[in-house]
Design a protein around this motif. Sequence first.
Motif, PDB file in Angstrom:
ATOM      1  N   GLN A 158     -35.415  -5.953  27.829  1.00 41.21           N
ATOM      2  CA  GLN A 158     -36.152  -4.920  28.559  1.00 41.21           C
ATOM      3  C   GLN A 158     -37.596  -4.936  28.080  1.00 41.21           C
ATOM      4  OE1 GLN A 158     -34.551  -0.977  28.216  1.00 41.21           O
ATOM      5  NE2 GLN A 158     -35.928  -0.126  29.776  1.00 41.21           N
ATOM      6  N   GLY A 159     -38.503  -5.398  28.949  1.00 47.95           N
ATOM      7  CA  GLY A 159     -39.908  -5.497  28.562  1.00 47.95           C
ATOM      8  C   GLY A 159     -40.081  -6.522  27.459  1.00 47.95           C
ATOM      9  N   ARG A 160     -40.685  -6.103  26.347  1.00 50.92           N
ATOM     10  CA  ARG A 160     -40.917  -6.993  25.216  1.00 50.92           C
ATOM     11  C   ARG A 160     -39.751  -7.003  24.234  1.00 50.92           C
ATOM     12  NH1 ARG A 160     -45.586  -9.209  24.345  1.00 50.92           N
ATOM     13  NH2 ARG A 160     -45.078  -9.378  22.114  1.00 50.92           N
ATOM     14  N   PHE A 161     -38.704  -6.259  24.513  1.00 44.98           N
ATOM     15  CA  PHE A 161     -37.626  -6.091  23.545  1.00 44.98           C
ATOM     16  C   PHE A 161     -36.346  -6.783  24.031  1.00 44.98           C
ATOM     17  CE2 PHE A 161     -40.483  -2.487  23.055  1.00 44.98           C
ATOM     18  CZ  PHE A 161     -40.775  -2.562  21.696  1.00 44.98           C
ATOM     19  N   TYR A 162     -35.706  -7.465  23.089  1.00 47.72           N
ATOM     20  CA  TYR A 162     -34.440  -8.132  23.352  1.00 47.72           C
ATOM     21  C   TYR A 162     -33.394  -7.576  22.393  1.00 47.72           C
ATOM     22  CZ  TYR A 162     -36.926 -11.410  26.336  1.00 47.72           C
ATOM     23  OH  TYR A 162     -37.677 -11.958  27.349  1.00 47.72           O
ATOM     24  N   ARG A 163     -32.254  -7.190  22.959  1.00 50.65           N
ATOM     25  CA  ARG A 163     -31.239  -6.502  22.159  1.00 50.65           C
ATOM     26  C   ARG A 163     -29.954  -7.313  22.106  1.00 50.65           C
ATOM     27  NH1 ARG A 163     -29.948  -0.104  22.399  1.00 50.65           N
ATOM     28  NH2 ARG A 163     -32.126  -0.219  21.729  1.00 50.65           N
ATOM     29  N   LEU A 164     -29.317  -7.268  20.918  1.00 47.77           N
ATOM     30  CA  LEU A 164     -27.994  -7.856  20.718  1.00 47.77           C
ATOM     31  C   LEU A 164     -27.045  -6.748  20.264  1.00 47.77           C
ATOM     32  CD1 LEU A 164     -26.031 -10.302  20.418  1.00 47.77           C
ATOM     33  CD2 LEU A 164     -26.765 -10.393  18.020  1.00 47.77           C
ATOM     34  N   VAL A 165     -25.861  -6.696  20.865  1.00 48.86           N
ATOM     35  CA  VAL A 165     -24.840  -5.717  20.497  1.00 48.86           C
ATOM     36  C   VAL A 165     -23.582  -6.463  20.067  1.00 48.86           C
ATOM     37  CG1 VAL A 165     -23.368  -3.828  21.301  1.00 48.86           C
ATOM     38  CG2 VAL A 165     -25.753  -3.992  22.090  1.00 48.86           C
ATOM     39  N   VAL A 166     -23.127  -6.146  18.853  1.00 52.48           N
ATOM     40  CA  VAL A 166     -21.817  -6.624  18.405  1.00 52.48           C
ATOM     41  C   VAL A 166     -20.830  -5.497  18.722  1.00 52.48           C
ATOM     42  CG1 VAL A 166     -20.462  -7.525  16.478  1.00 52.48           C
ATOM     43  CG2 VAL A 166     -22.941  -7.905  16.551  1.00 52.48           C
ATOM     44  N   LYS A 167     -19.943  -5.722  19.666  1.00 52.43           N
ATOM     45  CA  LYS A 167     -19.107  -4.639  20.185  1.00 52.43           C
ATOM     46  C   LYS A 167     -18.171  -4.049  19.130  1.00 52.43           C
ATOM     47  CE  LYS A 167     -19.061  -6.636  24.856  1.00 52.43           C
ATOM     48  NZ  LYS A 167     -18.221  -7.152  25.963  1.00 52.43           N
ATOM     49  N   ASN A 168     -17.627  -4.906  18.283  1.00 47.46           N
ATOM     50  CA  ASN A 168     -16.677  -4.448  17.262  1.00 47.46           C
ATOM     51  C   ASN A 168     -16.942  -5.247  15.990  1.00 47.46           C
ATOM     52  OD1 ASN A 168     -14.515  -3.405  15.841  1.00 47.46           O
ATOM     53  ND2 ASN A 168     -12.964  -4.608  16.915  1.00 47.46           N
ATOM     54  N   PHE A 169     -17.784  -4.689  15.113  1.00 45.81           N
ATOM     55  CA  PHE A 169     -18.238  -5.441  13.947  1.00 45.81           C
ATOM     56  C   PHE A 169     -17.065  -5.658  12.983  1.00 45.81           C
ATOM     57  CE2 PHE A 169     -20.390  -6.135   9.894  1.00 45.81           C
ATOM     58  CZ  PHE A 169     -21.354  -7.054  10.274  1.00 45.81           C
ATOM     59  N   ARG A 170     -16.809  -6.927  12.667  1.00 41.76           N
ATOM     60  CA  ARG A 170     -15.693  -7.301  11.787  1.00 41.76           C
ATOM     61  C   ARG A 170     -16.214  -8.157  10.632  1.00 41.76           C
ATOM     62  NH1 ARG A 170     -12.490 -10.392  16.262  1.00 41.76           N
ATOM     63  NH2 ARG A 170     -14.653 -11.046  16.562  1.00 41.76           N
ATOM     64  N   ALA A 171     -15.290  -8.499   9.723  1.00 42.51           N
ATOM     65  CA  ALA A 171     -15.681  -9.268   8.538  1.00 42.51           C
ATOM     66  C   ALA A 171     -16.327 -10.593   8.926  1.00 42.51           C
ATOM     67  CB  ALA A 171     -14.471  -9.495   7.639  1.00 42.51           C
ATOM     68  N   GLN A 172     -15.785 -11.252   9.964  1.00 39.82           N
ATOM     69  CA  GLN A 172     -16.317 -12.552  10.369  1.00 39.82           C
ATOM     70  C   GLN A 172     -17.674 -12.439  11.052  1.00 39.82           C
ATOM     71  OE1 GLN A 172     -13.385 -11.230  11.258  1.00 39.82           O
ATOM     72  NE2 GLN A 172     -12.784 -11.774  13.362  1.00 39.82           N
ATOM     73  N   ASP A 173     -18.113 -11.219  11.390  1.00 41.83           N
ATOM     74  CA  ASP A 173     -19.431 -11.030  11.999  1.00 41.83           C
ATOM     75  C   ASP A 173     -20.521 -10.809  10.954  1.00 41.83           C
ATOM     76  OD1 ASP A 173     -18.443 -11.167  14.660  1.00 41.83           O
ATOM     77  OD2 ASP A 173     -17.728  -9.104  14.493  1.00 41.83           O
ATOM     78  N   GLN A 174     -20.143 -10.734   9.689  1.00 40.98           N
ATOM     79  CA  GLN A 174     -21.136 -10.533   8.648  1.00 40.98           C
ATOM     80  C   GLN A 174     -22.044 -11.758   8.518  1.00 40.98           C
ATOM     81  OE1 GLN A 174     -19.551  -7.888   5.132  1.00 40.98           O
ATOM     82  NE2 GLN A 174     -18.025  -9.473   5.545  1.00 40.98           N
ATOM     83  N   GLY A 175     -23.296 -11.524   8.169  1.00 38.41           N
ATOM     84  CA  GLY A 175     -24.243 -12.615   8.021  1.00 38.41           C
ATOM     85  C   GLY A 175     -25.663 -12.123   8.209  1.00 38.41           C
ATOM     86  N   THR A 176     -26.583 -13.064   8.376  1.00 40.68           N
ATOM     87  CA  THR A 176     -27.990 -12.750   8.630  1.00 40.68           C
ATOM     88  C   THR A 176     -28.320 -13.129  10.060  1.00 40.68           C
ATOM     89  OG1 THR A 176     -28.515 -13.205   6.302  1.00 40.68           O
ATOM     90  CG2 THR A 176     -30.356 -13.109   7.853  1.00 40.68           C
ATOM     91  N   TYR A 177     -28.842 -12.180  10.826  1.00 41.09           N
ATOM     92  CA  TYR A 177     -29.106 -12.377  12.251  1.00 41.09           C
ATOM     93  C   TYR A 177     -30.595 -12.672  12.476  1.00 41.09           C
ATOM     94  CZ  TYR A 177     -24.408 -10.776  13.404  1.00 41.09           C
ATOM     95  OH  TYR A 177     -23.046 -10.661  13.521  1.00 41.09           O
ATOM     96  N   PHE A 178     -30.841 -13.662  13.351  1.00 41.49           N
ATOM     97  CA  PHE A 178     -32.209 -14.073  13.675  1.00 41.49           C
ATOM     98  C   PHE A 178     -32.425 -13.991  15.177  1.00 41.49           C
ATOM     99  CE2 PHE A 178     -31.154 -16.308   9.773  1.00 41.49           C
ATOM    100  CZ  PHE A 178     -32.284 -16.122   8.993  1.00 41.49           C
ATOM    101  N   CYS A 179     -33.628 -13.600  15.537  1.00 40.90           N
ATOM    102  CA  CYS A 179     -34.097 -13.659  16.921  1.00 40.90           C
ATOM    103  C   CYS A 179     -35.005 -14.892  17.014  1.00 40.90           C
ATOM    104  CB  CYS A 179     -34.856 -12.390  17.270  1.00 40.90           C
ATOM    105  SG  CYS A 179     -35.416 -12.300  18.979  1.00 40.90           S
TER     106      CYS A 179
END
Length: 212
Positions: free
Chosen positions: A98-119
């Motif tokens: 939306q405009g200049r912003f980009y969004r990421l949603v993790v619907k159900n955060f679990r152990a395997q979703d842990q980490g460092t996120y980059f755009c």
Amino acid sequence: MAGSPALLLLLSLGLCCTRAQGQRDAEVVWFVPRNMKNPQEGQRLEMECSPNNVDNGASWIRQDKDGKLHFIVYISVLSRTTYSGNENTSSEFEGSGQGRFYRLVVKNFRAQDQGTYFCVNYINQVLHFSSGQRAFFPVTTEAPTTPAATTQSRHVSKNDTSHQSLHPGTSSKNTLTICCDIVIWINLAGACLLLLTAITITIMHCQSKLHP
């Protein structure tokens, strides 16, 4: 298929994954809301970024604890999404722009979703990585033992040891007393028996003299 944004991104990772030409990244990733520190298991986790060049869209990538990169989604400038496997939708993630912003949603955060996120932004055949947003469960530690509690436990242990060491001695003393009492009574009974025997013999001797 060859021109898909996801495939293009993967090829670019192999060719241009370093920050070329000494360019510095000004992009930042943040949690939504921004004051959140650590995600909880099972929650809906949202992150946002604002790339340097929004005309090329943005991609989201996760780096796991072993350093391996995982492509999540490419979001075009028209907010069209391409997920891993060249899919248009995902049961685990939601991507939007939306405009200049980009969004990421993790619907159900679990152990395997842990980490460092980059755009990631793709400009002139160079990948521009944002600052990494770490997403890990809160670290819980046990409360340290206080010196007072340690001292008290030592006193209790010492007292318990003293009581335990006292009981064997007391038991031995009682046993010795009982044995002594038995010996005394046996000796007394023997003496009485000898005295009774002596009296009997004396009486019989006296009677024999009176009646020859």
